[in-house]
Scaffold this active site. Structure first.
Site, PDB file in Angstrom:
ATOM      1  N   GLU A 159      13.507  -8.041  -0.866  1.00  0.00           N
ATOM      2  CA  GLU A 159      13.327  -6.627  -0.522  1.00  0.00           C
ATOM      3  C   GLU A 159      13.385  -6.390   0.992  1.00  0.00           C
ATOM      4  OE1 GLU A 159      13.680  -4.862  -2.914  1.00  0.00           O
ATOM      5  OE2 GLU A 159      12.637  -5.615  -4.678  1.00  0.00           O
ATOM      6  N   HIS A 191       4.631  -4.024  -0.017  1.00  0.00           N
ATOM      7  CA  HIS A 191       5.074  -3.669  -1.367  1.00  0.00           C
ATOM      8  C   HIS A 191       4.295  -4.506  -2.377  1.00  0.00           C
ATOM      9  CE1 HIS A 191       7.474  -3.208  -4.957  1.00  0.00           C
ATOM     10  NE2 HIS A 191       7.825  -4.480  -4.938  1.00  0.00           N
ATOM     11  N   HIS A 211       2.681  -4.476  -6.874  1.00  0.00           N
ATOM     12  CA  HIS A 211       2.766  -3.964  -8.251  1.00  0.00           C
ATOM     13  C   HIS A 211       1.355  -3.684  -8.782  1.00  0.00           C
ATOM     14  CE1 HIS A 211       6.492  -6.894  -8.508  1.00  0.00           C
ATOM     15  NE2 HIS A 211       6.744  -5.855  -7.742  1.00  0.00           N
ATOM     16  N   GLU A 226     -11.783  11.586  -1.802  1.00  0.00           N
ATOM     17  CA  GLU A 226     -11.221  11.181  -0.510  1.00  0.00           C
ATOM     18  C   GLU A 226      -9.693  11.108  -0.468  1.00  0.00           C
ATOM     19  OE1 GLU A 226     -13.474   7.680   0.662  1.00  0.00           O
ATOM     20  OE2 GLU A 226     -14.497   9.053   2.022  1.00  0.00           O
ATOM     21  N   HIS A 248       8.019   0.224 -11.309  1.00  0.00           N
ATOM     22  CA  HIS A 248       8.106  -1.051 -10.590  1.00  0.00           C
ATOM     23  C   HIS A 248       6.861  -1.310  -9.737  1.00  0.00           C
ATOM     24  CE1 HIS A 248      10.618  -4.056  -8.058  1.00  0.00           C
ATOM     25  NE2 HIS A 248       9.353  -4.155  -7.716  1.00  0.00           N
TER      26      HIS A 248
END
Ligand code: 13P
Ligand code: ZN
Length: 271
Positions: free
Chosen positions: A116, A139, A141, A169, A210
């Site tokens: 990525e 990144h 999951h 919040e 994803h």
């Protein structure tokens, strides 16, 4: 030369990956992190003239030439970073052509940066254009955020609004909202370009079915953004199937945003 294994930026990657693994956000090789480093600091630990190997990137990162990043390796497990940072992490400098990464340290088994990397570097470029202090792209999951993707419309206004309703919040932590992309093929320049486009506007971008991307000035800020979304998604998933008796009203969100002085997406409220 100082010992790289004692560098605060290596230490931070070890701690962050371990934390993310512990939270269940990064199964197997899931997730990746890149962090823009201070060059002067890096060269206290590494010789700037010693390039281990050059790795083609397959895209143009012209505005990042000479910049140095610490990044997780492709196929590497967050679970293993802490015990073996030199195999699972790498420090790379963007070469003169903008299209190659010069490996200065790490990926010691012959590995390379995350698949990525296009989404990471393109996101860095996009965030730096709106916030010169941005350093981190993360990144992962996260379980509840991902679960929510299957039962909630993938519309950024509606998705953000639902998250804002779940914890008081939320609107204060991510007043800029959450960008949403549909399911797309990962690891490609195309998803990288789409992510970067969203990153001009949002620090958080959901990749449909994803995971999520976050960007920020520090690891804490970026981690905190994702952590807050994940908490809100958890509350949503714990309550979505139950009758809703109470909610945080839009007027109350305005009150919060104004009291804390944050610039929020007014168009994401229904006033
Ligand atoms: P990498 O192992 O290449 O970092 O890929 C993991 C991932 O999460 C893909 O989106
Ligand atoms: Zn992923």
């Amino acid at each position: 030369m100082k010992n790289i294994l004692n560098a605060p930026f290596v230490e931070e990657m070890r701690k962050t990956t371990a934390n993310m693994y512990r939270l269940g956000w990064d199964e197997r090789n899931g997730g990746n992190i890149s962090c823009l480093l201070d060059e002067e600091e890096v060269y206290q630990y590494l010789d700037k003239n010693e390039v281990i190997r050059s790795i083609p990137m397959g895209f143009d990162a012209a505005s990042l030439v000479g910049k140095v990043f610490i990044v997780t390796g492709t196929g590497k497990y967050f679970k293993n970073v802490d015990e073996d940072p030199e195999t699972n992490l790498g420090i790379v400098r963007i070469g003169e052509d903008g299209k190659t990464a010069e490996l200065l340290w790490g990926f010691s088994d012959g590995g390379k940066f995350t698949s990525e990397f296009p989404a990471h570097l393109m996101s860095h470029m996009a965030r730096l254009s709106v916030d010169p202090e941005n350093r981190v792209v993360l990144h992962c999951h996260p379980t509840y955020t991902l679960a929510m993707n299957y039962v909630h419309e993938l519309d950024e206004k509606k998705f953000t609004h639902t998250l804002w309703e779940m914890c008081t919040e939320c609107i204060v932590v991510f007043p800029d909202g959450v960008g949403v992309l549909p399911w797309m093929l990962c690891g490609t320049n195309t998803i990288g370009e789409a992510t970067a486009e969203k990153m001009k506007e949002f620090r958080l971008v959901v990749w449909g079915m994803h995971g999520i991307y976050g960007a920020g000035k520090t690891m804490d800020e970026t981690f905190g953004l994702i952590e807050t979304v994940e908490k809100a998604a958890q509350i949503y998933m714990l309550t979505a199937h139950l009758p809703r008796i109470n909610t945080i009203k839009d007027e109350e969100m305005v009150e919060l945003a104004e009291y804390f002085g944050v610039k929020y997406r007014k168009d994401f409220l229904n006033l």
